[in-house]
Design a protein around this motif. Structure first.
Motif, PDB file in Angstrom:
ATOM      1  N   MET A  41       1.555  -0.784  -0.113  1.00 24.91           N
ATOM      2  CA  MET A  41       0.502   0.174  -0.398  1.00 24.91           C
ATOM      3  C   MET A  41       0.947   1.377  -0.264  1.00 24.91           C
ATOM      4  O   MET A  41       1.653   1.199   0.916  1.00 24.91           O
ATOM      5  CB  MET A  41      -0.851  -0.258   1.557  1.00 24.91           C
ATOM      6  N   SER A  42       0.121   2.073  -1.010  1.00 24.04           N
ATOM      7  CA  SER A  42       0.974   3.649  -1.123  1.00 24.04           C
ATOM      8  C   SER A  42       1.020   4.547   0.203  1.00 24.04           C
ATOM      9  O   SER A  42       2.126   5.312   0.899  1.00 24.04           O
ATOM     10  CB  SER A  42       1.382   3.752  -1.673  1.00 24.04           C
ATOM     11  N   SER A  43       0.142   4.054   1.536  1.00 28.93           N
ATOM     12  CA  SER A  43      -0.206   5.063   2.156  1.00 28.93           C
ATOM     13  C   SER A  43       0.152   4.360   3.184  1.00 28.93           C
ATOM     14  O   SER A  43       1.353   4.974   4.500  1.00 28.93           O
ATOM     15  CB  SER A  43      -1.592   4.910   2.603  1.00 28.93           C
ATOM     16  N   ARG A  44       1.122   3.705   3.968  1.00 23.13           N
ATOM     17  CA  ARG A  44       1.777   2.786   4.425  1.00 23.13           C
ATOM     18  C   ARG A  44       3.267   1.508   3.608  1.00 23.13           C
ATOM     19  O   ARG A  44       3.325   1.335   2.900  1.00 23.13           O
ATOM     20  CB  ARG A  44       0.975   1.419   4.959  1.00 23.13           C
ATOM     21  N   GLY A  45       4.037   1.671   4.787  1.00 22.07           N
ATOM     22  CA  GLY A  45       5.472   0.482   4.127  1.00 22.07           C
ATOM     23  C   GLY A  45       4.662  -0.762   3.951  1.00 22.07           C
ATOM     24  O   GLY A  45       3.813  -0.907   4.672  1.00 22.07           O
ATOM     25  N   ASN A  67      -1.704  -2.408  -4.072  1.00 22.96           N
ATOM     26  CA  ASN A  67      -3.046  -1.731  -3.275  1.00 22.96           C
ATOM     27  C   ASN A  67      -3.936  -2.271  -2.705  1.00 22.96           C
ATOM     28  O   ASN A  67      -4.759  -2.022  -2.220  1.00 22.96           O
ATOM     29  CB  ASN A  67      -4.024  -0.663  -4.106  1.00 22.96           C
ATOM     30  N   ALA A  68      -2.818  -3.420  -2.192  1.00 17.46           N
ATOM     31  CA  ALA A  68      -3.989  -4.574  -1.423  1.00 17.46           C
ATOM     32  C   ALA A  68      -5.507  -4.277  -2.020  1.00 17.46           C
ATOM     33  O   ALA A  68      -6.315  -4.774  -1.270  1.00 17.46           O
ATOM     34  CB  ALA A  68      -4.797  -3.417   0.157  1.00 17.46           C
ATOM     35  N   ASP A  69      -5.825  -5.249  -3.563  1.00 17.00           N
ATOM     36  CA  ASP A  69      -6.972  -5.063  -4.422  1.00 17.00           C
ATOM     37  C   ASP A  69      -7.673  -6.781  -3.800  1.00 17.00           C
ATOM     38  O   ASP A  69      -6.818  -7.289  -4.923  1.00 17.00           O
ATOM     39  CB  ASP A  69      -6.763  -4.121  -5.777  1.00 17.00           C
ATOM     40  N   ASP A  87      -2.234 -12.461   4.451  1.00 11.43           N
ATOM     41  CA  ASP A  87      -1.324 -11.520   5.560  1.00 11.43           C
ATOM     42  C   ASP A  87      -2.064 -10.072   5.999  1.00 11.43           C
ATOM     43  O   ASP A  87      -2.453  -9.619   4.525  1.00 11.43           O
ATOM     44  CB  ASP A  87       0.085 -12.293   5.714  1.00 11.43           C
ATOM     45  N   GLU A  88      -2.732 -10.098   7.092  1.00 15.62           N
ATOM     46  CA  GLU A  88      -2.777  -8.237   6.846  1.00 15.62           C
ATOM     47  C   GLU A  88      -4.287  -8.275   6.362  1.00 15.62           C
ATOM     48  O   GLU A  88      -4.247  -6.783   6.157  1.00 15.62           O
ATOM     49  CB  GLU A  88      -1.905  -7.241   6.561  1.00 15.62           C
ATOM     50  N   ALA A  89      -5.048  -8.934   6.307  1.00 12.34           N
ATOM     51  CA  ALA A  89      -6.426  -9.205   5.393  1.00 12.34           C
ATOM     52  C   ALA A  89      -7.181  -8.313   6.268  1.00 12.34           C
ATOM     53  O   ALA A  89      -7.716  -7.719   5.345  1.00 12.34           O
ATOM     54  CB  ALA A  89      -6.734 -10.534   5.713  1.00 12.34           C
ATOM     55  N   GLN A  90      -6.716  -7.409   7.089  1.00  7.17           N
ATOM     56  CA  GLN A  90      -8.047  -6.647   7.127  1.00  7.17           C
ATOM     57  C   GLN A  90      -7.619  -4.775   6.251  1.00  7.17           C
ATOM     58  O   GLN A  90      -8.673  -3.806   6.161  1.00  7.17           O
ATOM     59  CB  GLN A  90      -7.495  -5.225   8.598  1.00  7.17           C
ATOM     60  N   PHE A  91      -6.303  -4.880   5.687  1.00  6.16           N
ATOM     61  CA  PHE A  91      -6.005  -3.293   4.766  1.00  6.16           C
ATOM     62  C   PHE A  91      -7.044  -3.774   3.451  1.00  6.16           C
ATOM     63  O   PHE A  91      -6.971  -3.316   1.976  1.00  6.16           O
ATOM     64  CB  PHE A  91      -4.307  -3.948   4.294  1.00  6.16           C
ATOM     65  N   PHE A  92      -7.472  -5.021   3.357  1.00  2.00           N
ATOM     66  CA  PHE A  92      -7.700  -5.445   1.370  1.00  2.00           C
ATOM     67  C   PHE A  92      -8.871  -4.954   1.233  1.00  2.00           C
ATOM     68  O   PHE A  92     -10.302  -4.721   2.390  1.00  2.00           O
ATOM     69  CB  PHE A  92      -7.466  -7.118   1.771  1.00  2.00           C
ATOM     70  N   SER A  93      -9.154  -4.965   0.348  1.00  7.36           N
ATOM     71  CA  SER A  93     -10.803  -4.106  -0.918  1.00  7.36           C
ATOM     72  C   SER A  93     -12.008  -5.760   0.202  1.00  7.36           C
ATOM     73  O   SER A  93     -11.709  -6.311   0.671  1.00  7.36           O
ATOM     74  CB  SER A  93     -10.563  -4.265  -1.952  1.00  7.36           C
ATOM     75  N   PRO A  94     -13.154  -4.671  -0.180  1.00  7.86           N
ATOM     76  CA  PRO A  94     -14.484  -5.996   0.438  1.00  7.86           C
ATOM     77  C   PRO A  94     -14.403  -7.032  -0.109  1.00  7.86           C
ATOM     78  O   PRO A  94     -14.709  -8.152  -0.026  1.00  7.86           O
ATOM     79  CB  PRO A  94     -15.490  -4.612  -0.107  1.00  7.86           C
ATOM     80  N   ALA A  95     -13.912  -7.282  -1.757  1.00  8.14           N
ATOM     81  CA  ALA A  95     -14.148  -8.407  -2.700  1.00  8.14           C
ATOM     82  C   ALA A  95     -13.623  -9.183  -1.871  1.00  8.14           C
ATOM     83  O   ALA A  95     -13.623 -10.387  -2.163  1.00  8.14           O
ATOM     84  CB  ALA A  95     -13.975  -8.079  -4.032  1.00  8.14           C
ATOM     85  N   ILE A  96     -13.106  -8.710  -1.009  1.00 15.21           N
ATOM     86  CA  ILE A  96     -11.967  -9.905  -0.406  1.00 15.21           C
ATOM     87  C   ILE A  96     -13.068 -11.584   0.235  1.00 15.21           C
ATOM     88  O   ILE A  96     -12.989 -12.467   0.156  1.00 15.21           O
ATOM     89  CB  ILE A  96     -10.870  -9.890   0.749  1.00 15.21           C
ATOM     90  N   VAL A  97     -14.248 -10.948   0.923  1.00  9.50           N
ATOM     91  CA  VAL A  97     -14.613 -11.817   1.201  1.00  9.50           C
ATOM     92  C   VAL A  97     -15.486 -13.210   0.213  1.00  9.50           C
ATOM     93  O   VAL A  97     -15.622 -14.181   1.012  1.00  9.50           O
ATOM     94  CB  VAL A  97     -16.182 -11.324   1.777  1.00  9.50           C
ATOM     95  N   ARG A  98     -16.052 -12.633  -1.045  1.00  3.85           N
ATOM     96  CA  ARG A  98     -16.252 -12.924  -1.885  1.00  3.85           C
ATOM     97  C   ARG A  98     -15.326 -14.010  -2.851  1.00  3.85           C
ATOM     98  O   ARG A  98     -15.702 -15.091  -2.623  1.00  3.85           O
ATOM     99  CB  ARG A  98     -16.458 -12.687  -2.986  1.00  3.85           C
ATOM    100  N   ILE A 165      -4.967   4.289   8.673  1.00  5.55           N
ATOM    101  CA  ILE A 165      -4.031   4.103   8.427  1.00  5.55           C
ATOM    102  C   ILE A 165      -2.500   4.836   8.710  1.00  5.55           C
ATOM    103  O   ILE A 165      -3.005   5.919   7.838  1.00  5.55           O
ATOM    104  CB  ILE A 165      -3.620   3.382   6.702  1.00  5.55           C
ATOM    105  N   ALA A 166      -1.275   5.043   9.344  1.00  5.48           N
ATOM    106  CA  ALA A 166      -0.714   5.988   9.422  1.00  5.48           C
ATOM    107  C   ALA A 166       0.283   5.979   9.224  1.00  5.48           C
ATOM    108  O   ALA A 166       0.599   4.960   9.322  1.00  5.48           O
ATOM    109  CB  ALA A 166      -0.698   6.851  10.385  1.00  5.48           C
ATOM    110  N   VAL A 167       1.310   6.797   8.887  1.00  5.17           N
ATOM    111  CA  VAL A 167       2.965   6.548   7.769  1.00  5.17           C
ATOM    112  C   VAL A 167       3.509   6.697   9.451  1.00  5.17           C
ATOM    113  O   VAL A 167       3.136   7.266   9.966  1.00  5.17           O
ATOM    114  CB  VAL A 167       3.425   7.381   7.041  1.00  5.17           C
ATOM    115  N   GLY A 168       4.525   6.143   9.809  1.00  2.00           N
ATOM    116  CA  GLY A 168       5.609   5.908  11.121  1.00  2.00           C
ATOM    117  C   GLY A 168       4.584   5.675  12.433  1.00  2.00           C
ATOM    118  O   GLY A 168       5.352   6.025  13.214  1.00  2.00           O
TER     119      GLY A 168
END
Ligand SMILES: [Zn+2]
Length: 193
Positions: A41-45, A67-69, A87-98, A165-168
């Motif tokens: 993700m660009s917003s986070r390392g 982009n966790a797409d 891993d880190e599934a909380q960041f993925f887009s809602p389509a992850i459920v399907r 989600i914040a950098v640093g």
């Protein structure tokens, strides 16, 4: 073979990634072909925690998903993979459920790691939905960084950034009692101003 979805969740430092890595090693030892995804993700390392924990193996493929797409992740799955890890599934887009449901239907073992709550006690991303559709859910707990109790329940943000989600950002695991104390201290500071 019927598929299965297993969710491994909890706060930061609770041992989720260690458990995922342990399960991956077990699958590899039993001749499964394992594909592991984590979000870039660009917003986070980008989070490579899981990648760093795994030894290279002929039957292991570890990939960052731009982009966790979740749709892109779906397109990256190798036809031979029979164990798929996110891993880190909380960041993925809602389509992850399907997407993970399709993997299970296809007969895959799907292992999902991710945070259950953000630092403000809100359910994080689609983790709640993933827990609902899972066959198995395991919650891990860290030791509280303030009092040492073995039932930390939240990743408490100790840096000043706001936003989910914040950098640093940096965090410590806290139990509910110690977390409530930090909220009280915050209120006292606000009222003192
Ligand atoms: Zn505590």
């Amino acid at each position: 073979m019927a598929g299965l979805i297993k969710v491994i969740t909890g706060e930061m430092f609770s041992g989720k990634s260690e458990e995922l890595a342990r399960l991956v090693e077990q699958c590899l030892a039993n001749d499964h072909r394992v594909q592991v995804f984590y979000p870039a993700m660009s917003s986070r390392g980008s989070t490579r925690d899981i990648e760093q924990r795994l030894e290279p193996h002929d039957h292991l493929l570890v990939q960052a998903v731009p982009n966790a797409d979740a749709e892109q992740m779906s397109a990256l799955v190798a036809p031979t993979a029979d164990v798929i890890v996110v891993d880190e599934a909380q960041f993925f887009s809602p389509a992850i459920v399907r997407v993970v449901r399709e993997w299970r239907r296809r007969g895959c073992l799907v292992l999902i790691g991710g945070l259950d709550q953000d630092y403000l006690e809100h359910p994080f991303g689609c983790m709640g939905d993933l827990m609902c559709i899972a066959n198995e859910v395991v919650k891990f707990h860290a030791f509280c960084a303030a009092c040492g109790a073995q039932d930390a329940f939240i990743s408490h943000r100790i840096s000043a950034e706001s936003g989910q989600i914040a950098v640093g950002e940096s965090y410590v695991p806290l139990c509910e009692d110690c977390y409530v104390k930090t909220l009280t201290q915050r209120e006292e500071t606000v009222f003192a101003d």
